[in-house]
Design a protein around this motif. Structure first.
Motif, mmCIF file in Angstrom:
data_model
loop_
_atom_site.group_PDB
_atom_site.id
_atom_site.type_symbol
_atom_site.label_atom_id
_atom_site.label_comp_id
_atom_site.label_asym_id
_atom_site.label_seq_id
_atom_site.Cartn_x
_atom_site.Cartn_y
_atom_site.Cartn_z
ATOM 1 N N PRO A 1 -26.149 17.954 0.256
ATOM 2 C CA PRO A 1 -25.131 17.239 -0.522
ATOM 3 C C PRO A 1 -24.625 15.947 0.135
ATOM 4 O O PRO A 1 -24.085 15.080 -0.554
ATOM 5 N N ILE A 2 -24.827 15.823 1.440
ATOM 6 C CA ILE A 2 -24.402 14.604 2.136
ATOM 7 C C ILE A 2 -25.094 13.365 1.549
ATOM 8 O O ILE A 2 -24.516 12.274 1.489
ATOM 9 N N LEU A 3 -26.322 13.554 1.079
ATOM 10 C CA LEU A 3 -27.109 12.411 0.622
ATOM 11 C C LEU A 3 -26.475 11.689 -0.562
ATOM 12 O O LEU A 3 -26.684 10.488 -0.747
ATOM 13 N N ASP A 4 -25.713 12.388 -1.366
ATOM 14 C CA ASP A 4 -25.148 11.797 -2.581
ATOM 15 C C ASP A 4 -23.660 11.480 -2.459
ATOM 16 O O ASP A 4 -23.016 11.144 -3.453
ATOM 17 N N ARG A 5 -23.107 11.540 -1.256
ATOM 18 C CA ARG A 5 -21.670 11.330 -1.097
ATOM 19 C C ARG A 5 -21.305 9.850 -1.253
ATOM 20 O O ARG A 5 -22.052 8.951 -0.869
ATOM 21 N N ARG A 6 -20.106 9.626 -1.818
ATOM 22 C CA ARG A 6 -19.506 8.296 -1.864
ATOM 23 C C ARG A 6 -18.016 8.449 -1.611
ATOM 24 O O ARG A 6 -17.409 9.448 -1.991
ATOM 25 N N VAL A 7 -17.425 7.466 -0.983
ATOM 26 C CA VAL A 7 -15.976 7.430 -0.791
ATOM 27 C C VAL A 7 -15.506 6.055 -1.240
ATOM 28 O O VAL A 7 -15.968 5.028 -0.729
ATOM 29 N N ILE A 8 -14.618 6.024 -2.226
ATOM 30 C CA ILE A 8 -14.155 4.768 -2.810
ATOM 31 C C ILE A 8 -12.650 4.665 -2.617
ATOM 32 O O ILE A 8 -11.916 5.639 -2.838
ATOM 33 N N ARG A 9 -12.208 3.488 -2.228
ATOM 34 C CA ARG A 9 -10.781 3.281 -1.992
ATOM 35 C C ARG A 9 -10.238 2.224 -2.952
ATOM 36 O O ARG A 9 -10.846 1.179 -3.140
ATOM 37 N N ALA A 10 -9.082 2.505 -3.546
ATOM 38 C CA ALA A 10 -8.383 1.528 -4.379
ATOM 39 C C ALA A 10 -6.944 1.456 -3.895
ATOM 40 O O ALA A 10 -6.336 2.482 -3.592
ATOM 41 N N SER A 11 -6.381 0.264 -3.816
ATOM 42 C CA SER A 11 -5.048 0.134 -3.242
ATOM 43 C C SER A 11 -4.263 -0.991 -3.896
ATOM 44 O O SER A 11 -3.818 -1.928 -3.235
ATOM 45 N N ALA A 12 -4.122 -0.935 -5.217
ATOM 46 C CA ALA A 12 -3.277 -1.894 -5.923
ATOM 47 C C ALA A 12 -1.830 -1.418 -5.873
ATOM 48 O O ALA A 12 -1.566 -0.208 -5.890
ATOM 49 N N PRO A 13 -0.860 -2.324 -5.813
ATOM 50 C CA PRO A 13 0.539 -1.888 -5.809
ATOM 51 C C PRO A 13 0.927 -1.258 -7.135
ATOM 52 O O PRO A 13 0.401 -1.617 -8.198
ATOM 53 N N GLY A 14 1.856 -0.311 -7.078
ATOM 54 C CA GLY A 14 2.370 0.292 -8.293
ATOM 55 C C GLY A 14 3.284 -0.654 -9.034
ATOM 56 O O GLY A 14 3.634 -1.747 -8.552
ATOM 57 N N ALA A 15 3.723 -0.233 -10.228
ATOM 58 C CA ALA A 15 4.526 -1.111 -11.080
ATOM 59 C C ALA A 15 5.830 -1.513 -10.411
ATOM 60 O O ALA A 15 6.216 -2.699 -10.424
ATOM 61 N N ALA A 16 6.527 -0.551 -9.793
ATOM 62 C CA ALA A 16 7.800 -0.881 -9.151
ATOM 63 C C ALA A 16 7.588 -1.808 -7.953
ATOM 64 O O ALA A 16 8.359 -2.758 -7.737
ATOM 65 N N GLN A 17 6.545 -1.532 -7.169
ATOM 66 C CA GLN A 17 6.247 -2.400 -6.033
ATOM 67 C C GLN A 17 5.887 -3.807 -6.494
ATOM 68 O O GLN A 17 6.304 -4.803 -5.882
ATOM 69 N N ALA A 18 5.112 -3.889 -7.577
ATOM 70 C CA ALA A 18 4.723 -5.199 -8.099
ATOM 71 C C ALA A 18 5.933 -5.984 -8.573
ATOM 72 O O ALA A 18 6.073 -7.188 -8.260
ATOM 73 N N ASP A 19 6.835 -5.326 -9.299
ATOM 74 C CA ASP A 19 8.037 -6.013 -9.781
ATOM 75 C C ASP A 19 8.893 -6.513 -8.618
ATOM 76 O O ASP A 19 9.422 -7.631 -8.646
ATOM 77 N N TRP A 20 9.026 -5.663 -7.606
ATOM 78 C CA TRP A 20 9.819 -6.059 -6.424
ATOM 79 C C TRP A 20 9.215 -7.279 -5.744
ATOM 80 O O TRP A 20 9.927 -8.251 -5.436
ATOM 81 N N LEU A 21 7.898 -7.255 -5.517
ATOM 82 C CA LEU A 21 7.265 -8.355 -4.801
ATOM 83 C C LEU A 21 7.331 -9.647 -5.605
ATOM 84 O O LEU A 21 7.657 -10.715 -5.061
ATOM 85 N N VAL A 22 7.030 -9.591 -6.887
ATOM 86 C CA VAL A 22 7.098 -10.789 -7.723
ATOM 87 C C VAL A 22 8.514 -11.355 -7.717
ATOM 88 O O VAL A 22 8.729 -12.570 -7.622
ATOM 89 N N GLY A 23 9.502 -10.487 -7.779
ATOM 90 C CA GLY A 23 10.886 -10.956 -7.760
ATOM 91 C C GLY A 23 11.239 -11.649 -6.461
ATOM 92 O O GLY A 23 11.924 -12.686 -6.465
ATOM 93 N N GLN A 24 10.753 -11.110 -5.336
ATOM 94 C CA GLN A 24 11.036 -11.728 -4.043
ATOM 95 C C GLN A 24 10.379 -13.108 -3.921
ATOM 96 O O GLN A 24 10.987 -14.061 -3.435
ATOM 97 N N VAL A 25 9.143 -13.214 -4.382
ATOM 98 C CA VAL A 25 8.408 -14.474 -4.231
ATOM 99 C C VAL A 25 8.937 -15.534 -5.191
ATOM 100 O O VAL A 25 9.187 -16.682 -4.811
ATOM 101 N N THR A 26 9.106 -15.173 -6.454
ATOM 102 C CA THR A 26 9.569 -16.166 -7.434
ATOM 103 C C THR A 26 11.020 -16.544 -7.211
ATOM 104 O O THR A 26 11.465 -17.628 -7.610
ATOM 105 N N GLY A 27 11.787 -15.662 -6.560
ATOM 106 C CA GLY A 27 13.189 -15.967 -6.310
ATOM 107 C C GLY A 27 13.443 -16.745 -5.028
ATOM 108 O O GLY A 27 14.580 -17.156 -4.767
ATOM 109 N N ALA A 28 12.402 -16.969 -4.239
ATOM 110 C CA ALA A 28 12.580 -17.696 -2.980
ATOM 111 C C ALA A 28 12.781 -19.184 -3.244
ATOM 112 O O ALA A 28 12.139 -19.769 -4.113
#
Length: 526
Positions: free
Chosen positions: A172-199
């Protein structure tokens, strides 16, 4: 039942790890037996050069790379080069040979006692499987850990394991894959956009991870939408932004006080794809000016955790850049033109000023040339003269350890055969990885090595003044002729003595490796 070796080769083949950089010892031969025809073995003559080549290759291709080293002695030889791969977050999968299992406890010759401990804490993960049947699974973990952590890993394998039966559970090792995704969540995105646009006066600091991730052009778009100054993070190993862009301010100095000075007057510092920060010279002071807030965005959780100040969002910088670009309006005026080429400084006497060398490179080499630079005393001259506008244009030893430059140039040339590659190497650093010239000759790579010879360790002389030790011994290295050394390794070489001769040499496009030695005046990094 297939052998451990066969299953392991098949797994590596399916994962695309078919280029192997190595310098074999007796313990490694059983792994290399029956290597499939799809594999390419790149021989280096010293383990430090092997790792440097693999580091350059992995950075150039954006893919993990397999490194095959000898037990304790060979692995030890490679550790200095591994420091650069750790700092550049290069996913090297290092597989080392070990004595046969019955010989490890009695410490027979070439046994590596507690092999995983030898490489810790340098590598991100290290192991020696408890039994032969666990080797394929452990090999897969070494790869996935390297990909997920973006850091070298180390697997020690007793050489009698390779011929053992793998067992049904290895398939089974032959067919293994490990995939990573790391987009910010909605609350994190709103917080970051607010900090940047408000600077009121934001400032961008971007790191080498931006170029590694292929976000060079995306960073330009974000900066232009913010219309704010852009700095490269201190101790930069990749160039993440065009250095002649009107918003670019340069590479931040690697000291606390001068970094803080650069941030004066800005209420928000947004750091993308960099640790906070990799200082070098100890120039103490407050980490941030009064009233300045810092937000770090990185997918390196360790870098986020160890930062001494600011707030951190652990997410992929590409996802965050996309998020911010969508939230920001396009600029209402065209971008200012890129800065022009300054007249290079000249030196008294027969030696050229490094700026004359770099101006010649800028003018004579193709615009898409990739430069691997290891001439630390000429940093200021380099950035004043070069005009780099493409991703993957610049590589530098990430941890500051000498020996990456020349092997790294060979690795980049192997990884990007359709792109011109130039190694800009000082005479002090060249000796650490000089054996890579042989590999370049054997692989018939069209790589150009520009060897800057000033007869001294220039950066150390500068540090001697900084630290108040101007009389330290061992700083001069006279009597080296790299043209003769290069020819001995099978590389064509010439010694040029003037700018016209240098430009004429650079204008040629040979199909094989070459070394151009040029005498240069002593300069300081800043």
């Amino acid at each position: 039942m297939p052998s451990v070796r066969r299953i392991s080769h098949e797994f590596l083949d399916r994962q695309g790890l078919t280029t192997v950089f190595g310098n074999p010892g007796s313990n490694e031969l059983p792994f290399l037996a029956e290597l499939p025809e799809s594999f390419r073995y790149v021989l280096g003559l010293h383990e430090g050069a092997v790792v440097g080549m693999a580091d350059g290759y992995a950075q150039a291709t954006g893919r993990p790379v397999l490194v095959n080293l000898h037990a304790a002695s060979g692995s030890g030889n490679a550790m200095g080069a591994l420091t650069n791969a750790v700092a550049s977050r290069t996913p090297l999968v290092v597989v080392a040979g070990q004595q046969v299992r019955p010989a490890i406890g009695p410490e027979a010759n070439l046994a590596s006692v507690d092999a995983p401990a030898l490489m810790k804490p340098l590598v991100g993960w290290a192991a020696e499987p408890a039994c032969a049947q666990d080797v394929p699974r452990a090999l897969a973990q070494a790869l996935f850990e390297a990909e997920l952590q973006r850091r070298p890993t180390y697997l020690s394998v007793p050489y009698d394991d390779w011929a053992a039966e793998a067992g049904d559970n290895s398939l089974p090792i032959l067919d293994r894959r490990v995939i990573r995704a790391s987009a910010p969540g909605a609350a994190q995105a709103d917080w970051l956009v607010g900090q940047v646009t408000g600077a009121r006066r934001p400032l961008l600091v971007i790191g080498g991870d931006i170029d590694t991730a292929g976000l060079f052009d995306d960073a330009v778009e974000l900066a232009e939408r913010l219309d704010c100054p852009v700095w490269a993070a201190p101790s930069q190993f990749r160039l993440p932004f065009p250095n002649r862009h009107p918003l670019f301010r340069g590479v931040l100095p690697a000291g606390i006080a001068p970094v803080t000075e650069a941030f004066e007057g800005h209420d928000l510092v947004l750091v993308l794809g960099a640790p906070v920060f990799r200082y070098h010279e100890y120039l103490p002071g407050p980490y941030l000016p009064q009233g300045t807030r810092l937000i770090q965005v990185t997918d390196d959780a360790s870098a986020a955790a160890r930062a001494p100040m600011g707030e951190a969002l652990v997410a992929h910088p590409g996802a965050v850049i996309d998020l911010l670009v969508q939230a920001l309006d396009r600029p209402d005026r065209p971008a200012a033109p890129y800065r022009g080429d300054p007249e290079p400084l000249t030196a008294e006497g027969p030696a050229l000023h490094p700026e004359q060398v770099f101006a010649a490179l800028r003018d004579e080499m193709p615009r898409d040339t990739a430069y691997v630079v290891e001439s630390t005393s000429t940093n200021a001259a380099w950035w004043r003269q070069m005009d780099l506008r493409r991703s993957g244009s610049y590589y530098f030893p990430a941890a500051g350890g000498l020996g990456f430059g020349l092997p790294g140039a060979v690795g980049v040339a192997l990884g990007q055969p359709d792109r011109p590659v130039v190694g800009v190497i000082g005479d002090g650093s060249a000796n650490y990885g000089i054996t890579a010239l042989w590999t370049a000759a054997q692989q018939r790579l069209p790589v150009t090595i520009v060897l800057l010879r000033n007869g001294t360790y220039g950066a150390l002389r500068w540090f001697g003044g900084l630290l108040g030790v101007p009389d330290a011994p061992g700083l001069d290295i006279p009597g080296l002729d790299f043209t003769r050394i290069a020819e001995g390794y099978g590389v064509a070489a010439q010694h040029v003595t003037g700018t016209d001769e240098l430009r004429a040499a650079l204008a040629e496009r040979p199909a094989h490796p070459r070394l151009i030695q040029v005498d240069t005046a002593l300069t300081t990094p800043s």
